[in-house]
Design a protein around this motif. Structure first.
Motif, PDB file in Angstrom:
ATOM      1  N   CYS A 102      33.186  21.295  28.791  1.00  0.00           N
ATOM      2  CA  CYS A 102      34.519  21.634  28.497  1.00  0.00           C
ATOM      3  C   CYS A 102      34.882  21.191  27.008  1.00  0.00           C
ATOM      4  CB  CYS A 102      35.288  20.697  29.323  1.00  0.00           C
ATOM      5  SG  CYS A 102      35.217  21.234  31.167  1.00  0.00           S
ATOM      6  N   ALA A 103      35.679  22.046  26.521  1.00  0.00           N
ATOM      7  CA  ALA A 103      36.376  21.964  25.456  1.00  0.00           C
ATOM      8  C   ALA A 103      37.721  20.980  25.505  1.00  0.00           C
ATOM      9  CB  ALA A 103      36.898  23.311  24.825  1.00  0.00           C
ATOM     10  N   VAL A 104      38.066  20.098  24.729  1.00  0.00           N
ATOM     11  CA  VAL A 104      39.042  19.311  24.620  1.00  0.00           C
ATOM     12  C   VAL A 104      40.021  19.869  23.355  1.00  0.00           C
ATOM     13  CG1 VAL A 104      40.409  17.156  24.399  1.00  0.00           C
ATOM     14  CG2 VAL A 104      38.401  17.300  25.797  1.00  0.00           C
ATOM     15  N   THR A 105      41.236  20.417  23.728  1.00  0.00           N
ATOM     16  CA  THR A 105      42.245  20.720  22.793  1.00  0.00           C
ATOM     17  C   THR A 105      43.339  19.611  22.642  1.00  0.00           C
ATOM     18  OG1 THR A 105      41.780  23.175  23.375  1.00  0.00           O
ATOM     19  CG2 THR A 105      43.699  22.594  21.876  1.00  0.00           C
ATOM     20  N   LEU A 106      43.472  19.303  21.352  1.00  0.00           N
ATOM     21  CA  LEU A 106      44.857  18.310  21.224  1.00  0.00           C
ATOM     22  C   LEU A 106      46.105  19.288  20.504  1.00  0.00           C
ATOM     23  CD1 LEU A 106      42.928  15.150  19.669  1.00  0.00           C
ATOM     24  CD2 LEU A 106      43.581  15.708  21.986  1.00  0.00           C
ATOM     25  N   SER A 107      47.185  18.801  20.998  1.00  0.00           N
ATOM     26  CA  SER A 107      48.480  19.258  20.540  1.00  0.00           C
ATOM     27  C   SER A 107      49.451  18.023  20.398  1.00  0.00           C
ATOM     28  CB  SER A 107      48.809  20.577  21.311  1.00  0.00           C
ATOM     29  OG  SER A 107      50.253  20.701  21.087  1.00  0.00           O
ATOM     30  N   VAL A 108      49.186  17.369  19.517  1.00  0.00           N
ATOM     31  CA  VAL A 108      49.837  16.013  19.338  1.00  0.00           C
ATOM     32  C   VAL A 108      50.445  15.705  18.049  1.00  0.00           C
ATOM     33  CG1 VAL A 108      48.836  14.714  21.181  1.00  0.00           C
ATOM     34  CG2 VAL A 108      47.651  14.665  19.133  1.00  0.00           C
ATOM     35  N   GLY A 109      50.710  16.633  17.263  1.00  0.00           N
ATOM     36  CA  GLY A 109      51.665  16.932  16.219  1.00  0.00           C
ATOM     37  C   GLY A 109      50.953  16.282  14.871  1.00  0.00           C
ATOM     38  N   ALA A 112      37.154  15.934  20.420  1.00  0.00           N
ATOM     39  CA  ALA A 112      38.025  16.957  20.353  1.00  0.00           C
ATOM     40  C   ALA A 112      37.403  17.985  19.799  1.00  0.00           C
ATOM     41  CB  ALA A 112      39.374  16.393  19.860  1.00  0.00           C
ATOM     42  N   ASP A 113      37.644  19.182  20.283  1.00  0.00           N
ATOM     43  CA  ASP A 113      37.147  20.332  19.399  1.00  0.00           C
ATOM     44  C   ASP A 113      38.184  20.973  18.998  1.00  0.00           C
ATOM     45  OD1 ASP A 113      34.506  20.582  21.216  1.00  0.00           O
ATOM     46  OD2 ASP A 113      35.825  19.995  22.493  1.00  0.00           O
ATOM     47  N   ARG A 114      39.399  21.253  19.417  1.00  0.00           N
ATOM     48  CA  ARG A 114      40.416  22.045  18.777  1.00  0.00           C
ATOM     49  C   ARG A 114      41.805  21.230  18.688  1.00  0.00           C
ATOM     50  NH1 ARG A 114      39.174  25.909  23.808  1.00  0.00           N
ATOM     51  NH2 ARG A 114      37.126  26.538  23.458  1.00  0.00           N
ATOM     52  N   TYR A 115      42.426  21.932  17.821  1.00  0.00           N
ATOM     53  CA  TYR A 115      43.909  21.280  17.673  1.00  0.00           C
ATOM     54  C   TYR A 115      44.954  22.057  17.375  1.00  0.00           C
ATOM     55  CZ  TYR A 115      46.601  17.326  16.416  1.00  0.00           C
ATOM     56  OH  TYR A 115      47.663  16.313  16.415  1.00  0.00           O
ATOM     57  N   PHE A 160      37.939  20.920  13.145  1.00  0.00           N
ATOM     58  CA  PHE A 160      38.607  21.412  14.181  1.00  0.00           C
ATOM     59  C   PHE A 160      38.619  23.021  14.300  1.00  0.00           C
ATOM     60  CE2 PHE A 160      40.737  17.075  14.474  1.00  0.00           C
ATOM     61  CZ  PHE A 160      40.620  16.633  16.077  1.00  0.00           C
ATOM     62  N   ALA A 161      38.724  23.715  15.333  1.00  0.00           N
ATOM     63  CA  ALA A 161      39.235  25.154  15.529  1.00  0.00           C
ATOM     64  C   ALA A 161      40.745  24.960  15.616  1.00  0.00           C
ATOM     65  CB  ALA A 161      38.562  25.458  16.683  1.00  0.00           C
ATOM     66  N   VAL A 162      41.337  25.479  14.658  1.00  0.00           N
ATOM     67  CA  VAL A 162      42.790  25.327  14.449  1.00  0.00           C
ATOM     68  C   VAL A 162      43.734  26.274  14.855  1.00  0.00           C
ATOM     69  CG1 VAL A 162      44.416  24.804  12.702  1.00  0.00           C
ATOM     70  CG2 VAL A 162      42.142  23.813  12.387  1.00  0.00           C
ATOM     71  N   GLY A 163      44.911  25.780  15.637  1.00  0.00           N
ATOM     72  CA  GLY A 163      45.743  26.652  16.100  1.00  0.00           C
ATOM     73  C   GLY A 163      47.243  26.656  15.231  1.00  0.00           C
ATOM     74  N   ALA A 164      47.809  27.679  14.748  1.00  0.00           N
ATOM     75  CA  ALA A 164      49.139  27.785  14.127  1.00  0.00           C
ATOM     76  C   ALA A 164      49.840  28.453  15.209  1.00  0.00           C
ATOM     77  CB  ALA A 164      49.038  28.283  12.779  1.00  0.00           C
TER      78      ALA A 164
END
Ligand code: 5AD
Ligand code: FES
Length: 349
Positions: free
Chosen positions: A135-142, A157-160, A197-201
């Protein structure tokens, strides 16, 4: 041909426009152009991802936040927010349940809660990756420090996800209190990318003080930064914030922008967000039919769901995780798409 139609053709051919062209496109969009770009976006999305829709299990693990963003119901000044924090074993239990339900990505999202130090978060990440190495773990913690981001990445963690919120510095200052800075936010995004990280904006559509000008800057930012993921949803007011009396963003404009973003970056991972589903009952379907390819059903324990209230009337707060999963399946099938059991990494094309 009309100028607006030529501009839409240009966007499809070049996957970019100037800021003033984006602005013209948004301001002068017609039903015809909207439908034209929607169809192009769906074609592009299908050529890369077929009928597959990726799912992410969203675990809202803390609603405590040291920040005070004017738009957000979790802001520290909201004293009417019933605060909670999940323990490691509760978070891990959510992922175990999620795995059984077919999730292969877990998104750990929370306010900026200092309790979740690097040590605490890294332990949670390691545990999840140990239980579910596929599994991939994505973080969204600022916003965090460079060292922190590195530690989290090294823990597995893989993505943010870190929405930029607005690409206009002055607009940013109208949405956030002094002490939060646009430059730091943008710097965090660069550091996250550099860290691996693979990054999300992402940004809200229809946030207070936003005009087509700010939105066109957001599009230019997506075009130049090329994030792997982009979360966009309508702004929805929360009654316990300074923006309580502001009006919601538009679902129609959100869908239009989903199509434009799909065309700008054909392989981007683009969710049909919960905010869109909150604003209109068929928001998830409409998002997918506008070019999105990801949905993020809620995996948080039922007991805390209502407490993670970024905005009022959020959907799925009374639903068991298993029901959200079945609901998502049905919704996607009803429009000819299929949720897949897959990590759902960005494909190259
Ligand atoms: N309406 C819509 N989206 C919101 N967010 C925060 N508050 C609101 C709101 N009132 C979004 C922000 C944040 C993400 C977690 O949720 O863009 O980055
Ligand atoms: Fe949660 Fe529909 S996705 S009830």
């Amino acid at each position: 041909m009309e100028e607006i139609n030529l501009l839409a053709e240009k966007l499809c051919a070049e996957h970019k426009l100037s800021v003033s062209e984006y602005e013209f496109l948004i301001k002068n969009r017609t039903n015809y152009v909207t439908e034209f770009l929607r169809q192009k976006a769906v074609d592009i999305r299908k050529s890369i991802y077929g009928n597959s829709v990726y799912i992410r299990g969203l675990i809202e693990f803390t609603n405590r936040c040291k920040n005070d963003c004017y738009y957000c119901g979790l802001r520290k000044s909201n004293l009417n927010c019933d605060r909670y924090r999940l323990e490691e074993k509760q978070i891990v239990a959510c992922t175990d349940e999620g795995y059984e339900l077919g999730y292969r990505t877990f998104v750990l999202q929370g306010g900026e809660d200092p309790f979740f130090s690097d040590e605490v978060l890294c332990s949670i990440i390691r545990k999840i990756k140990q239980n579910h190495p596929d599994c991939a773990v994505t973080l969204s913690v600022g916003e965090r420090s460079e060292e922190s981001y590195r530690a989290l990445f090294e823990a597995g963690a893989d993505r943010y996800l870190l929405r930029h919120e607005t690409a206009d510095e002055l607009h940013y200052s109208k949405l956030h209190p002094e002490g939060m800075s646009f430059k730091n936010r943008m710097n965090c995004l660069s550091v996250l990318r550099k860290t691996g990280f693979a990054v999300g904006a992402g940004f809200m559509v229809g946030s207070p003080f936003q005009t087509e000008k700010e939105l066109s800057e957001d599009l230019k930012f997506i075009e130049t930064f090329q994030p792997e993921m982009c979360g966009i949803g309508p702004f929805i007011p929360h009654r316990e914030t300074p923006f309580a009396r502001e009006k919601s963003g538009s679902a129609e404009l959100t869908c239009f922008l989903l199509s434009v973003i799909r065309i700008i970056k054909p392989n981007i991972l683009l969710p049909a967000t919960t905010a869109l589903a909150t604003l209109i009952p068929d928001g998830r379907e409409r998002g997918i039919l506008s070019g999105a390819n990801v949905v993020m059903p809620n995996l948080s324990p039922l007991a805390v769901r209502k407490k993670y209230e970024l905005y009022n009337n959020k959907v799925c707060t009374g639903e068991e995780s298993a029901r959200c999963r079945v609901c998502a399946d049905k919704r996607m099938q009803s429009i000819g798409y299929q949720i897949v059991v897959d990590r759902g990494d960005m494909k190259s094309f």
